[in-house]
Design an enzyme around this catalytic site. Sequence first.
Site, PDB file in Angstrom:
ATOM      1  CE  LYS A  65      -3.162   3.141   0.751  1.00  0.00           C
ATOM      2  NZ  LYS A  65      -4.080   3.579  -0.349  1.00  0.00           N
ATOM      3  CB  SER A  66       0.606   4.587  -1.554  1.00  0.00           C
ATOM      4  OG  SER A  66       0.573   4.273  -2.931  1.00  0.00           O
ATOM      5  CG  ASN A  98       0.565  18.665  -4.521  1.00  0.00           C
ATOM      6  OD1 ASN A  98       1.310  18.751  -3.545  1.00  0.00           O
ATOM      7  ND2 ASN A  98       0.751  19.350  -5.623  1.00  0.00           N
ATOM      8  CG  ASN A 101       0.525   6.920  -5.721  1.00  0.00           C
ATOM      9  OD1 ASN A 101       0.184   7.577  -6.713  1.00  0.00           O
ATOM     10  ND2 ASN A 101      -0.339   6.326  -4.920  1.00  0.00           N
ATOM     11  N   GLY A 160      -6.542  -4.575  -9.561  1.00  0.00           N
ATOM     12  CA  GLY A 160      -7.041  -3.843  -8.402  1.00  0.00           C
ATOM     13  C   GLY A 160      -8.438  -4.284  -8.012  1.00  0.00           C
ATOM     14  CB  CYS A 168       0.048  10.764  -3.362  1.00  0.00           C
ATOM     15  SG  CYS A 168       1.494  11.665  -3.875  1.00  0.00           S
ATOM     16  CG  ASN A 199     -10.375   4.327  -3.837  1.00  0.00           C
ATOM     17  OD1 ASN A 199      -9.687   4.991  -3.058  1.00  0.00           O
ATOM     18  ND2 ASN A 199     -10.027   4.121  -5.087  1.00  0.00           N
TER      19      ASN A 199
HETATM   20  O1  IRO Z   1      -7.344   7.009  -1.433  1.00  0.00           O
HETATM   21  C1  IRO Z   1      -6.279   6.344  -1.549  1.00  0.00           C
HETATM   22  O2  IRO Z   1      -5.583   5.909  -0.600  1.00  0.00           O
HETATM   23  C2  IRO Z   1      -5.861   6.113  -2.960  1.00  0.00           C
HETATM   24  N1  IRO Z   1      -6.834   5.686  -3.810  1.00  0.00           N
HETATM   25  C3  IRO Z   1      -6.588   5.488  -5.153  1.00  0.00           C
HETATM   26  O3  IRO Z   1      -7.475   5.091  -5.926  1.00  0.00           O
HETATM   27  N2  IRO Z   1      -5.328   5.702  -5.626  1.00  0.00           N
HETATM   28  C4  IRO Z   1      -4.318   6.131  -4.826  1.00  0.00           C
HETATM   29  O4  IRO Z   1      -3.163   6.322  -5.312  1.00  0.00           O
HETATM   30  C5  IRO Z   1      -4.591   6.348  -3.433  1.00  0.00           C
HETATM   31  I1  IRO Z   1      -3.037   6.999  -2.203  1.00  0.00           I
END
Ligand code: IRO
Length: 309
Positions: A44-45, A130, A125, A269, A128, A68
């Site tokens: 996960k990022s 900003n 990523n 995904g 993300c 999401n």
């Molecule tokens: O909301 C998220 O955690 C999220 N959700 C996404 O669909 N892509 C992303 O790179 C991220 I960082």
Amino acid sequence: SLLSASLLGIDFANPLLNASGVYCRDVAELDALAASAAGSLVTKSCTLLAREGNPEPRYYATPLGSINSMGLPNAGYQYYLAYAQQHDYAAKPLFLSVAGLSLADNLTMLAAIRAADTPAIVELNLSCPNVPGKPQIGYDFAAMTAMLEAVTQAYDRPFGVKLPPYFDIAHFDEAAAILNRFPQVAFVTCINSIGNALIIDVEAESVVIKPKDGFGGIGGDYVLPTALANVNAFYRRCPAKQIIGCGGVTRGEHIFMHLLAGASLVQVGTALYEEGPGIFARLNDELAELLTRKGYRGIEEVRGKLRTL
Ligand SMILES: O=C(O)c1[nH]c(=O)[nH]c(=O)c1I
């Protein structure tokens, strides 16, 4: 063998892995991916500090895909770095996804990752969040350039970037021109979710996720054509880089499409979220069956062979 793949000179048993963010937030999920038929896995990022993320419901699936707005919930970068240090790389490669909330955070995390000297491959990523009020990094070409200039100074290993989808040829041109200035960016992962979509429940006359008034990134069937276009656009524009495809994969033939478009590896995904890690055995079987039926001996023969009319 038939499904063997390669990235950065590293061998993969097959081209499949999870998309960062799906089934990869804690050790239990990561171990399940490591034990699955996936050829590799990505974490996960992560951010400098652990994050709870957004209030739930923050993920919702429909017959056509998912939406999401998770809000970057993660255990903090040390958790994933520790996982990377105990991972068995002889079994399969592992990617670390990094999504710092600032350039400084990214530099701190990358310095620690470099110092740990693990075989893990970094996927930075750029989708993300900003600075609020400014576009995400992937849509702010000046910020993207500054980020890559700083990161390539701090981190001296090949790494990749996860890009949001682009929808304008001029944007493909400009983003690729920036990436081509950085040979250290060895691969490009296309695409992240298509941002700020809105799914409506007619029965309830309501949005379906709580954060951002229901606005969120979409995945699944909704995004396959856009994902394929971004894979092919960057494959054509970045001949010195490899492409990881991501978006809309639910069946073996979708993996085949991503390979034709130029992908070396393919991430899953939404379908993984819905089906679980068993999906990788099914997808590998479906891909192997398709390749055999078409007379291919390996996925290297397919990559980038998309015909135009
Ligand atoms: O909301 C998220 O955690 C999220 N959700 C996404 O669909 N892509 C992303 O790179 C991220 I960082």
